[in-house]
Design a protein around this motif. Structure first.
Motif, PDB file in Angstrom:
ATOM      1  N   GLU A   1      43.645 117.836  21.947  1.00 16.60           N
ATOM      2  CA  GLU A   1      43.476 117.147  23.245  1.00 16.60           C
ATOM      3  C   GLU A   1      42.070 117.370  23.787  1.00 16.60           C
ATOM      4  OE1 GLU A   1      46.657 118.703  25.602  1.00 16.60           O
ATOM      5  OE2 GLU A   1      48.131 117.736  24.291  1.00 16.60           O
ATOM      6  N   GLN A   2      41.604 118.601  23.617  1.00 14.52           N
ATOM      7  CA  GLN A   2      40.249 118.927  24.092  1.00 14.52           C
ATOM      8  C   GLN A   2      39.201 118.104  23.323  1.00 14.52           C
ATOM      9  OE1 GLN A   2      39.387 123.032  23.499  1.00 14.52           O
ATOM     10  NE2 GLN A   2      37.496 122.964  24.680  1.00 14.52           N
TER      11      GLN A   2
ATOM     12  N   ARG B   1      46.543 121.654  21.611  1.00 11.97           N
ATOM     13  CA  ARG B   1      45.639 121.790  22.782  1.00 11.97           C
ATOM     14  C   ARG B   1      44.200 121.540  22.354  1.00 11.97           C
ATOM     15  NH1 ARG B   1      48.662 126.136  24.393  1.00 11.97           N
ATOM     16  NH2 ARG B   1      47.196 127.623  23.487  1.00 11.97           N
ATOM     17  N   HIS B   2      43.872 122.077  21.187  1.00 20.57           N
ATOM     18  CA  HIS B   2      42.512 121.906  20.660  1.00 20.57           C
ATOM     19  C   HIS B   2      42.222 120.418  20.425  1.00 20.57           C
ATOM     20  CE1 HIS B   2      38.825 122.712  18.653  1.00 20.57           C
ATOM     21  NE2 HIS B   2      39.253 122.348  17.470  1.00 20.57           N
TER      22      HIS B   2
ATOM     23  N   ARG C   1      39.239 114.659  24.693  1.00 19.29           N
ATOM     24  CA  ARG C   1      38.568 114.615  26.016  1.00 19.29           C
ATOM     25  C   ARG C   1      37.055 114.653  25.855  1.00 19.29           C
ATOM     26  NH1 ARG C   1      42.721 117.947  27.892  1.00 19.29           N
ATOM     27  NH2 ARG C   1      41.457 119.804  27.575  1.00 19.29           N
ATOM     28  N   THR C   2      36.606 115.323  24.806  1.00 20.73           N
ATOM     29  CA  THR C   2      35.163 115.460  24.578  1.00 20.73           C
ATOM     30  C   THR C   2      34.542 114.156  24.074  1.00 20.73           C
ATOM     31  OG1 THR C   2      35.629 117.736  23.979  1.00 20.73           O
ATOM     32  CG2 THR C   2      33.469 116.930  23.396  1.00 20.73           C
TER      33      THR C   2
ATOM     34  N   ASP D   1      32.234 123.121  24.413  1.00 20.75           N
ATOM     35  CA  ASP D   1      33.011 123.711  25.518  1.00 20.75           C
ATOM     36  C   ASP D   1      32.234 123.737  26.831  1.00 20.75           C
ATOM     37  OD1 ASP D   1      35.071 124.141  23.785  1.00 20.75           O
ATOM     38  OD2 ASP D   1      34.608 126.257  23.416  1.00 20.75           O
TER      39      ASP D   1
END
Ligand SMILES: Cc1cc2nc3c(=O)[nH]c(=O)nc-3n(C[C@H](O)[C@H](O)[C@H](O)COP(=O)(O)OP(=O)(O)OC[C@H]3O[C@@H](n4cnc5c(N)ncnc54)[C@H](O)[C@@H]3O)c2cc1C
Length: 410
Positions: free
Chosen positions: A147-148, A144-145, A151-152, A89
């Motif tokens: 997608e994150q 959402r998790h 992105r990571t 994060d």
């Protein structure tokens, strides 16, 4: 021959008689003394011998091999651990977080590789894991998790969204609104893994001293209830029982998790339930639940449970303990088709929870003492990685593993 651990978990009950406890005379001096014969202690011994076969290593165990969480857990060998997500994060720590996450993914394969190469029949099956949305609002949360995660830098090879129909086809759990699927998890038989690993470690020439509680650890020696042993390096691998060692009372908080197992279920019922690849499964509730299909076709379901008053420790947890009964009730709630089938086993075990909720591998180069653990109930895979890291630290190797963010992270 008898099996004095058959009341400890279904897993021990299923392995038949155990050999007599190995309470051999103590050595005067060792190169490395390891306290605790669970996965952490045994993987550390295993990789130390791989790196330096000449090392004289002893493992000191208060009870029997696998007596702790390693012989009782839910059998998820997961490519994940507590403390990774916060690293991902934060942009400042993201790349180290990704490195740790990838090392944990690889660990699932490493455990499978060693089981195969060393002939450990741990019923290992890498079917991945389903994180099932059992409440509608968990769907957007999980998406959402995901997608994150993309992105990571993770890809569809690591994580995928399974819409409701696909997710139900994999697992007919009720309710099932869709699932976040990850390939990086294997189901296994925990006691077979720990007992098999102990056999391999013994074959490598390491002695495991069972029935030998350690009271105190100092630089250069351990004080056991049967006498003192001097050692050039000392590793503590005592997880939820760490408060049994002098001066370590507040290091790791002991916390319970409870598990149940059904009778072997008929193939016709498994056609309905799914888990064809022996995928593990859970849901994103705060008090984690976890399940797997065993090789002999039982459904094993567990749930986190918390403490007993005054952090009281129990040797074994009976199937009628209220915390176990609560998990039993979940079985037919989530799988109504199991009504009428018997839940043959219920048990519990201790996890170790560090104050910062992150596992770590700690090594003091000067004192030559160290410890690994604090997995908060996610240590089946992580303990293998910790064992490899610890073996590098003890033998003075600077490697990619010793650069991982959980090294000396206190
Ligand atoms: C019910 C339950 C379900 C779980 N499910 C999962 C799961 O599905 N997936 C997952 O990844 N993780 C799971 N975990 C966590 C996982 O089992 C542990 O993280 C892992 O087994 C820890 O291994 P360890 O060797 O560090 O500790 P342990 O296996 O607890 O071993 C510690 C050993 O040290 C010995 N010892 C302690 N104190 C002393 C002393 N003073 N002297 C000598 N010996 C001592 C103990 O007797 C014990 O044998 C679960 C845990 C529990 C309790």
């Amino acid at each position: 021959m008898s099996n004095a651990l058959s009341d400890v978990s279904f897993w021990f009950d299923s392995v038949g008689d155990l050999p007599q406890a190995d309470i051999a005379p103590l050595p005067d001096r060792l190169d490395v003394a390891i306290v605790g014969a669970g996965y952490t202690g045994l993987w550390t011994a295993y990789y130390l011998k791989q790196r330096e076969p000449g090392l004289r290593i002893g493992v000191f165990e208060a009870e029997r091999v696998g007596f702790g969480a390693s012989g009782r857990n839910g059998g998820w060998c997961m490519g994940a651990a507590y403390g990774v997500q916060p690293l991902l994060d934060d942009p400042a720590t993201r790349s180290r977080g990704v490195t740790l996450a990838r090392a944990l993914f690889d660990t699932v394969d490493e455990v499978g590789r060693v089981c195969q190469s060393e002939n450990i029949d741990a019923h290992y099956a890498k079917g991945g894991t389903l994180n099932v949305a059992t409440i509608p609002f968990q769907v957007p949360y999980l998406k959402r998790h995901l997608e994150q995660l993309y992105r990571t830098g993770f890809s569809e090879r690591d994580y995928q969204w399974l819409p409701e129909r696909e997710s139900r086809a994999r697992l007919a759990m009720t309710p099932n609104h869709g699932a976040l699927y990850s390939l990086h998890c294997a189901a296994l038989h925990p006691a077979r893994l720990v007992l098999g690993l102990a056999d391999v470690v013994r074959r490598q020439g390491t002695h495991i001293y069972e029935g030998t509680p350690v009271n105190a650890i100092e630089s250069g020696s351990i004080a056991t209830q049967r006498g003192t042993v001097n050692a050039g390096a000392i590793i503590r691998a005592t997880e939820g029982y760490t408060d049994t060692i002098e001066g370590q009372r507040r290091r790791l908080m002991p916390n319970y998790s409870m598990v149940t197992a059904t009778e072997p279920l008929p193939e016709s019922l498994w056609q309905e339930i799914g888990l064809k690849e022996r995928e593990t499964f859970g849901d994103p509730r705060r008090l984690v639940i976890y399940g797997q299909r065993t090789l002999d076709n039982r459904l094993v379901l567990g749930g986190r449970a918390g403490y007993y008053f005054g952090s009281k420790r129990h040797r074994s947890i009976p199937p009628d303990d209220p915390k176990v009964v609560r998990v039993k009730a979940l079985v037919t709630k989530l799988f109504p088709m199991l009504e009428g089938y018997e839940i043959t086993h219920g048990w519990g075990g201790l996890m170790g929870v560090p104050r910062h909720w992150r596992p770590c591998v700690q090594w003091d180069t000067r004192a030559r003492t160290g410890w690994a653990g604090g997995y908060v109930g996610e240590g089946v895979g992580a303990s293998n990685l910790a064992g490899r890291v610890m073996a590098d630290l003890v033998t003075g190797r600077a490697t990619a593993l010793t650069e991982l963010p959980w090294v000396n992270d206190q």
